[in-house]
Design an enzyme around this catalytic site. Sequence first.
Site, PDB file in Angstrom:
ATOM      1  N   GLU A   1      68.855  46.462  35.256  1.00 56.67           N
ATOM      2  CA  GLU A   1      69.290  46.903  36.586  1.00 56.67           C
ATOM      3  C   GLU A   1      68.172  47.590  37.353  1.00 56.67           C
ATOM      4  O   GLU A   1      68.266  48.783  37.668  1.00 56.67           O
ATOM      5  CB  GLU A   1      70.473  47.866  36.421  1.00 56.67           C
ATOM      6  CG  GLU A   1      71.676  47.227  35.776  1.00 56.67           C
ATOM      7  CD  GLU A   1      72.762  48.226  35.402  1.00 56.67           C
ATOM      8  OE1 GLU A   1      73.909  47.794  35.272  1.00 56.67           O
ATOM      9  OE2 GLU A   1      72.448  49.420  35.232  1.00 56.67           O
ATOM     10  N   PRO A   2      67.108  46.879  37.678  1.00 53.69           N
ATOM     11  CA  PRO A   2      66.031  47.530  38.436  1.00 53.69           C
ATOM     12  C   PRO A   2      66.429  47.756  39.886  1.00 53.69           C
ATOM     13  O   PRO A   2      67.004  46.879  40.523  1.00 53.69           O
ATOM     14  CB  PRO A   2      64.890  46.507  38.354  1.00 53.69           C
ATOM     15  CG  PRO A   2      65.583  45.190  38.224  1.00 53.69           C
ATOM     16  CD  PRO A   2      66.855  45.453  37.448  1.00 53.69           C
ATOM     17  N   GLY A   3      66.171  48.939  40.401  1.00 57.16           N
ATOM     18  CA  GLY A   3      66.390  49.208  41.815  1.00 57.16           C
ATOM     19  C   GLY A   3      65.045  49.509  42.449  1.00 57.16           C
ATOM     20  O   GLY A   3      64.468  48.704  43.193  1.00 57.16           O
ATOM     21  N   ARG A   4      64.501  50.684  42.077  1.00 61.97           N
ATOM     22  CA  ARG A   4      63.215  51.146  42.605  1.00 61.97           C
ATOM     23  C   ARG A   4      62.111  50.081  42.456  1.00 61.97           C
ATOM     24  O   ARG A   4      61.326  49.867  43.379  1.00 61.97           O
ATOM     25  CB  ARG A   4      62.797  52.392  41.825  1.00 61.97           C
ATOM     26  CG  ARG A   4      61.548  53.082  42.342  1.00 61.97           C
ATOM     27  CD  ARG A   4      61.084  54.175  41.363  1.00 61.97           C
ATOM     28  NE  ARG A   4      62.155  54.857  40.702  1.00 61.97           N
ATOM     29  CZ  ARG A   4      62.650  56.040  41.048  1.00 61.97           C
ATOM     30  NH1 ARG A   4      62.118  56.700  42.034  1.00 61.97           N
ATOM     31  NH2 ARG A   4      63.661  56.579  40.385  1.00 61.97           N
TER      32      ARG A   4
ATOM     33  N   ARG B   1      62.955  63.208  48.528  1.00 60.78           N
ATOM     34  CA  ARG B   1      62.455  63.127  47.145  1.00 60.78           C
ATOM     35  C   ARG B   1      61.368  64.153  46.845  1.00 60.78           C
ATOM     36  O   ARG B   1      61.271  64.659  45.733  1.00 60.78           O
ATOM     37  CB  ARG B   1      61.964  61.709  46.835  1.00 60.78           C
ATOM     38  CG  ARG B   1      63.084  60.663  46.912  1.00 60.78           C
ATOM     39  CD  ARG B   1      62.703  59.333  46.303  1.00 60.78           C
ATOM     40  NE  ARG B   1      62.557  59.428  44.863  1.00 60.78           N
ATOM     41  CZ  ARG B   1      61.426  59.540  44.219  1.00 60.78           C
ATOM     42  NH1 ARG B   1      60.290  59.536  44.891  1.00 60.78           N
ATOM     43  NH2 ARG B   1      61.392  59.652  42.915  1.00 60.78           N
TER      44      ARG B   1
ATOM     45  N   TYR C   1      62.541  66.413  43.928  1.00 58.99           N
ATOM     46  CA  TYR C   1      61.942  66.090  42.622  1.00 58.99           C
ATOM     47  C   TYR C   1      60.474  66.453  42.540  1.00 58.99           C
ATOM     48  O   TYR C   1      59.818  66.077  41.575  1.00 58.99           O
ATOM     49  CB  TYR C   1      62.038  64.587  42.336  1.00 58.99           C
ATOM     50  CG  TYR C   1      63.387  63.955  42.574  1.00 58.99           C
ATOM     51  CD1 TYR C   1      64.500  64.339  41.834  1.00 58.99           C
ATOM     52  CD2 TYR C   1      63.542  62.949  43.532  1.00 58.99           C
ATOM     53  CE1 TYR C   1      65.728  63.732  42.036  1.00 58.99           C
ATOM     54  CE2 TYR C   1      64.764  62.342  43.739  1.00 58.99           C
ATOM     55  CZ  TYR C   1      65.856  62.734  42.989  1.00 58.99           C
ATOM     56  OH  TYR C   1      67.065  62.136  43.196  1.00 58.99           O
TER      57      TYR C   1
ATOM     58  N   CYS D   1      64.221  72.826  59.838  1.00 60.92           N
ATOM     59  CA  CYS D   1      64.100  74.280  59.756  1.00 60.92           C
ATOM     60  C   CYS D   1      64.153  74.726  58.318  1.00 60.92           C
ATOM     61  O   CYS D   1      65.144  75.302  57.862  1.00 60.92           O
ATOM     62  CB  CYS D   1      65.217  74.920  60.562  1.00 60.92           C
ATOM     63  SG  CYS D   1      64.960  74.623  62.287  1.00 60.92           S
TER      64      CYS D   1
ATOM     65  N   TYR E   1      65.474  54.996  47.424  1.00 62.62           N
ATOM     66  CA  TYR E   1      65.992  56.372  47.415  1.00 62.62           C
ATOM     67  C   TYR E   1      65.473  57.226  48.575  1.00 62.62           C
ATOM     68  O   TYR E   1      65.400  58.442  48.450  1.00 62.62           O
ATOM     69  CB  TYR E   1      65.708  57.050  46.063  1.00 62.62           C
ATOM     70  CG  TYR E   1      66.254  56.272  44.893  1.00 62.62           C
ATOM     71  CD1 TYR E   1      67.625  56.169  44.692  1.00 62.62           C
ATOM     72  CD2 TYR E   1      65.413  55.601  44.011  1.00 62.62           C
ATOM     73  CE1 TYR E   1      68.142  55.427  43.633  1.00 62.62           C
ATOM     74  CE2 TYR E   1      65.921  54.862  42.945  1.00 62.62           C
ATOM     75  CZ  TYR E   1      67.289  54.784  42.777  1.00 62.62           C
ATOM     76  OH  TYR E   1      67.797  54.041  41.730  1.00 62.62           O
TER      77      TYR E   1
HETATM   78  N1  LLP Z   1      71.322  51.491  36.513  1.00 63.52           N
HETATM   79  C1  LLP Z   1      71.928  52.691  36.403  1.00 63.52           C
HETATM   80  C2  LLP Z   1      73.126  52.803  35.581  1.00 63.52           C
HETATM   81  C3  LLP Z   1      71.419  53.804  37.079  1.00 63.52           C
HETATM   82  O1  LLP Z   1      72.021  54.973  36.954  1.00 63.52           O
HETATM   83  C4  LLP Z   1      70.258  53.658  37.878  1.00 63.52           C
HETATM   84  C5  LLP Z   1      69.707  54.789  38.601  1.00 63.52           C
HETATM   85  C6  LLP Z   1      69.677  52.386  37.979  1.00 63.52           C
HETATM   86  C7  LLP Z   1      70.229  51.333  37.276  1.00 63.52           C
HETATM   87  C8  LLP Z   1      68.481  52.120  38.836  1.00 63.52           C
HETATM   88  O2  LLP Z   1      67.368  52.864  38.479  1.00 63.52           O
HETATM   89  P1  LLP Z   1      65.924  52.513  39.126  1.00 63.52           P
HETATM   90  O3  LLP Z   1      65.475  51.199  38.559  1.00 63.52           O
HETATM   91  O4  LLP Z   1      66.088  52.416  40.576  1.00 63.52           O
HETATM   92  O5  LLP Z   1      65.083  53.665  38.718  1.00 63.52           O
HETATM   93  N2  LLP Z   1      67.421  59.414  43.237  1.00 63.52           N
HETATM   94  C9  LLP Z   1      66.471  59.301  42.132  1.00 63.52           C
HETATM   95  C10 LLP Z   1      66.809  58.171  41.220  1.00 63.52           C
HETATM   96  C11 LLP Z   1      68.207  58.258  40.663  1.00 63.52           C
HETATM   97  C12 LLP Z   1      68.493  57.068  39.817  1.00 63.52           C
HETATM   98  C13 LLP Z   1      69.896  57.070  39.351  1.00 63.52           C
HETATM   99  N3  LLP Z   1      70.248  55.925  38.601  1.00 63.52           N
HETATM  100  C14 LLP Z   1      65.060  59.161  42.716  1.00 63.52           C
HETATM  101  O6  LLP Z   1      64.913  59.177  43.927  1.00 63.52           O
HETATM  102  O7  LLP Z   1      64.097  59.052  41.966  1.00 63.52           O
END
Ligand code: LLP
Length: 463
Positions: A320-323, A360, A364, A391, A421
């Site tokens: 499940e890649p997002g980033r 972010r 973070y 502000c 994100y």
């Molecule tokens: N699958 C599950 C179950 C997750 O909880 C997440 C992210 C992903 C996939 C996707 O992860 P990625 O490949 O995008 O890293 N707001 C934070 C990141 C929170 C991620 C939460 N879960 C940031 O800005 O770094």
Amino acid sequence: MSRSAHPAGPRHADVLTEGHYSAPPADLNALDPKVWARTVSRDEDGVLTVGGRTVTGLAEEFGTPAYILDEADFRARARAWRTAFGTDADVFYAGKAFLSRAVVRWLDEEGLNLDVCSGGELATALSAGMDPERIAFHGNNKSVEEITRAVEAGVGRIVLDSFQEIVRVAHIAQELGKRQKAQIRITVGVEAHTHEFIATAHEDQKFGIPLAGGQAAEAVRRALTLDGLELIGIHSHIGSQIFDMSGFEVAAHRVVGLLKDIRDEHGVELPEIDLGGGLGIAYTSADDPREPHEIAKALTEIVTRECEAARLRVPRISVEPGRAIVGPTAFTLYEVGTVKPLESLRTYVSVDGGMSDNIRTALYDAEYSVALVSRTSDAEPMLTRVVGKHCESGDIVVKDAFLPADLAPGDLIAVPATGAYCRSMASNYNHVLRPPVVAVGDGEARVIVRRETEEDLLRLDVG
Ligand code: LLP
């Protein structure tokens, strides 16, 4: 180039206590391809171009701040993940990183599935025409309404996150006369971030059901008895911005161990495992992410090896890649406002956005790069902090950055790798309006999420 409209801030590394910019880069005009979207370059006037459009033209047409997304790069990265994992595995794009209807359509066309984690994300996916069978529904506290909608829509899987949810989803599915495909999310005792992973104490979190103490095995036992559920696999997600594969190795070992126990106890070999997302990207030149094909190879090898050792059929893998897909494909374009040199400290460069479009850094301590993009400059490097217009003194976009000393109000600067994100975590703090997302490609630019207006704000405020 005009020189020093503003006095240069201190250029000495000794005021920096942390961060990657311990020394100014050799060439401030250079654009490191690791952190910029793939079609980015500079034209003969030194103006940054992306997808065949200049940032000056984009700023004029769409205003600033704006997230500028390179559609060809998004599609190429999505395709690279799909190709790397092949037809025996599934790639679910994590919509939480950034979701819009255009993105859903691109994913659909590139053959990816979609992970959603709220009713809002599910609604976006369905309204863009995504086949529900290709949607996975996540979340640690899905409401009855959300579950009902997901089951009714026919989502391909619900990822169960608690004992209560196992019963709740089974019950709702049964009431609707359905048998819902589901995975159980477990916590394997590994938490990974960036270059490290730790193997203690991370079961102390809200997600998943701990493997420890036999809780995950008990969850499987219960799920297998419920008519409303078809248990298809086990899910594990170990963290964010990971470069080191050893965390996945431990996770795969433990997930496969559970599959083996399930086989031994129930005579059932679950057909799927999902290893989650979390693969890292380059925010600065110091980051070295892996390519999808390397990740696919490593994960497939780990799972295959573990299954052979446990004499299990190799399950279908999903990730499940997002980033890693959307992150590098966009940058945030800002106009420089106030430039404030602080004697023997640094120069504060204020932009027309800030923590409302990129939380972010504040949340973070994330590191970003930044460049002057409306022109090049041969002025000396100036140590800066890029800050927003909110502000709050924690309203920092880029903590430590070198920009040319002749930087002036009206210049455009851009922060790369803000595709993930940033828009999805954007807020209205100080009633600042959320920026648009503009997709560019082949010389064309198209708004895929429009800029928020004062009317939008006032419409929610019912007086
Ligand atoms: N699958 C599950 C179950 C997750 O909880 C997440 C992210 C992903 C996939 C996707 O992860 P990625 O490949 O995008 O890293 N707001 C934070 C990141 C929170 C991620 C939460 N879960 C940031 O800005 O770094």
